[in-house]
Design an enzyme around this catalytic site. Structure first.
Site, PDB file in Angstrom:
ATOM      1  N   TYR A 123       0.848  -1.196   0.000  1.00 46.86           N
ATOM      2  CA  TYR A 123       0.000   0.000   0.000  1.00 46.86           C
ATOM      3  C   TYR A 123       0.882   1.245   0.000  1.00 46.86           C
ATOM      4  O   TYR A 123       2.003   1.213   0.519  1.00 46.86           O
ATOM      5  CB  TYR A 123      -0.883   0.041   1.247  1.00 46.86           C
ATOM      6  CG  TYR A 123      -2.031  -0.931   1.257  1.00 46.86           C
ATOM      7  CD1 TYR A 123      -3.299  -0.561   0.810  1.00 46.86           C
ATOM      8  CD2 TYR A 123      -1.861  -2.223   1.737  1.00 46.86           C
ATOM      9  CE1 TYR A 123      -4.361  -1.453   0.843  1.00 46.86           C
ATOM     10  CE2 TYR A 123      -2.920  -3.131   1.775  1.00 46.86           C
ATOM     11  CZ  TYR A 123      -4.168  -2.738   1.329  1.00 46.86           C
ATOM     12  OH  TYR A 123      -5.209  -3.614   1.365  1.00 46.86           O
ATOM     13  N   TYR A 170      -0.207  -9.997   0.685  1.00 49.03           N
ATOM     14  CA  TYR A 170       0.872  -9.387   1.483  1.00 49.03           C
ATOM     15  C   TYR A 170       0.887  -9.946   2.899  1.00 49.03           C
ATOM     16  O   TYR A 170      -0.128 -10.400   3.408  1.00 49.03           O
ATOM     17  CB  TYR A 170       0.742  -7.860   1.503  1.00 49.03           C
ATOM     18  CG  TYR A 170      -0.550  -7.323   2.057  1.00 49.03           C
ATOM     19  CD1 TYR A 170      -0.723  -7.143   3.427  1.00 49.03           C
ATOM     20  CD2 TYR A 170      -1.593  -6.980   1.207  1.00 49.03           C
ATOM     21  CE1 TYR A 170      -1.909  -6.643   3.932  1.00 49.03           C
ATOM     22  CE2 TYR A 170      -2.782  -6.483   1.707  1.00 49.03           C
ATOM     23  CZ  TYR A 170      -2.933  -6.312   3.065  1.00 49.03           C
ATOM     24  OH  TYR A 170      -4.111  -5.823   3.558  1.00 49.03           O
ATOM     25  N   HIS A 209     -10.560  -3.338  -1.151  1.00 52.85           N
ATOM     26  CA  HIS A 209     -11.517  -2.792  -0.181  1.00 52.85           C
ATOM     27  C   HIS A 209     -12.562  -1.975  -0.916  1.00 52.85           C
ATOM     28  O   HIS A 209     -12.227  -1.171  -1.795  1.00 52.85           O
ATOM     29  CB  HIS A 209     -10.804  -1.854   0.799  1.00 52.85           C
ATOM     30  CG  HIS A 209      -9.804  -2.540   1.690  1.00 52.85           C
ATOM     31  ND1 HIS A 209     -10.124  -3.004   2.938  1.00 52.85           N
ATOM     32  CD2 HIS A 209      -8.500  -2.829   1.504  1.00 52.85           C
ATOM     33  CE1 HIS A 209      -9.049  -3.547   3.495  1.00 52.85           C
ATOM     34  NE2 HIS A 209      -8.050  -3.446   2.640  1.00 52.85           N
TER      35      HIS A 209
END
Lengths: 185, 229
Positions: free
Chosen positions: B97, B136, B151
């Site tokens: 991210y 991850y 998400h």
């Protein structure tokens, strides 16, 4: 047709760029006459501030707005979102909502709906902020009346910090846990 | 109740972060007559031209497998949610991210921020172009890895419609090891979080297509039945 809902999953820790990039904390301009600030801290069960939550509020408009929707000329939003990266603190600028008529004919005291999303919350928690200067309306409020324990009821009433500021701390867990709601099916 | 509908419980100890954050006192049940019925008219602002295309938000193209994610947002009655805001965020193809707190030693991609949004159309359809996120590691338990996911945050017509969820990809071997996925206990409900590969959505020579329909809670009130005299 009746469809089963898509299950909720946690917001996780990495939502900031997507959900908080724009400032959504001002439901009305801070200069607007009668604007108030509502803020508070989110705490976990160990009493530690929750610094990675997203707090969303929604509410009725102010009395003047409910009576005449053009009063604010579109300058009022009924929804806001705040992060808690500032040491677990969320903060909004809004207008005090009008009482809300309920479907059963009663009236609900002025309140703000509060949803909290965070890592470690597999679905949002739902609570309500009530105002400390509405003693009579709060006493007659049909939702507060669902909570028999007076101490628990008090977890939903913000503290007046003067100067149009109200503080509403939320404890997700523990002895001081805030009252949370579940919507009947 | 929420869990009967397939939602996860608040406390799911295998997902460690729930242990100090899950409320433990039973919730107060808000009867329908007293809950706020309609959802907020959220002020989402203008949707930008490349907000729904996560591969065009920078000068160059991000690395990874280009994909199209599309589907319909419906309410409990199967009616489309129109002009509903859909917000999306995800890791890059390497499983990283952009967030400063993500310390996974996988490369950042200067051409990928991993955040998008769009409004549903009159049929409730949304569509994002992005790259397939990587799995991850996380620190929940020894050798813990999250299955690849996107998400999604959704608003519907009702106060109760508000949903944040995660969309998974079909056949991921990490499902059985992931406590967040497993916090949804009902296998049928688990399947409602998994997208399906769709050749019709797939664009030749360009991008694989995945379909993911989303059902939000809330339906029109049942008409009052006249009580028997």
């Amino acid at each position: 047709m009746s469809l089963e809902p898509t299950p909720s999953q946690t917001i996780g820790p990495f939502f900031h760029d997507a959900l908080l990039e724009r400032d959504l904390t001002e439901l009305v301009s801070p200069d607007y006459p009668g604007a108030i600030r509502i803020s508070g801290f989110i705490y976990d069960g160990a009493g530690e501030p929750v610094t990675d939550a997203a707090v969303e509020i929604s509410q009725a408009g102010p009395i003047s707005f409910e009576e005449n929707p053009n009063t604010l000329d579109g300058g009022f939003s009924d929804w806001g979102r705040s992060g808690t990266a500032d040491g677990g603190r969320f903060s909004f600028v809004t207008l005090k909502p009008a009482p809300v008529p309920a479907a059963d004919g009663t009236s609900q005291a002025p309140h703000v709906n509060v949803l909290i999303f965070a890592r470690g919350l597999l679905r949002q928690v739902i609570t309500r902020l009530y105002f400390p200067d509405e003693v009579a309306a709060n006493a007659a409020d049909p939702v507060l009346s669902l909570i028999e324990n007076q101490t628990l009821r008090e977890t939903l009433v913000a503290h007046d910090e003067g100067d149009g500021s109200y503080r509403f701390d939320v404890h997700l867990q523990g002895e001081d846990q805030t009252v949370f709601f579940e919507l009947a099916g | 109740m929420r869990e009967a509908a397939g939602h996860p419980p608040y406390l799911y100890p295998d997902y460690k972060s729930t242990r100090l954050r899950a409320p433990k006192e039973p919730p107060v049940i808000l009867p329908k007559a007293l809950s706020d019925i309609s959802g907020p008219a959220y002020g989402h602002g203008r949707i930008g031209e490349v907000d729904d295309d996560l591969t065009r938000q920078h000068e160059g193209e991000p690395l990874g497998e280009r994909i199209i994610v599309t589907g319909r947002v419906l309410d409990g009655d199967g009616r489309p949610v129109r002009k509903g805001l859909v917000e999306a965020w995800q890791a890059n193809a390497a499983g990283r991210y952009t967030h400063h707190k993500d310390q996974h030693p996988a490369p950042l991609d200067p051409n990928f921020s991993g955040a998008g949004r769009c409004l549903t159309d009159d049929e409730g359809r949304y569509r994002f172009v992005t790259v397939k996120p990587g799995a991850y590691p996380w620190k929940n338990h020894d050798n813990a890895w999250r299955p690849a996911h996107i998400h999604l945050s959704l608003f519907g017509s009702y106060f109760r419609s508000r949903l944040i969820t995660q969309m998974y990809f079909p056949g991921d071997p990490l499902f059985e090891h992931d406590p967040i996925f497993q916090s949804v206990r009902d296998p049928k409900a688990q399947r409602r979080m998994i997208s399906r590969f769709d050749l019709e959505t797939t664009e030749p020579e360009w991008a694989l297509g995945y379909r993911f329909d989303i059902v939000l809670e809330g339906r029109e009130a049942t008409p009052f039945e006249r009580p028997h005299a």
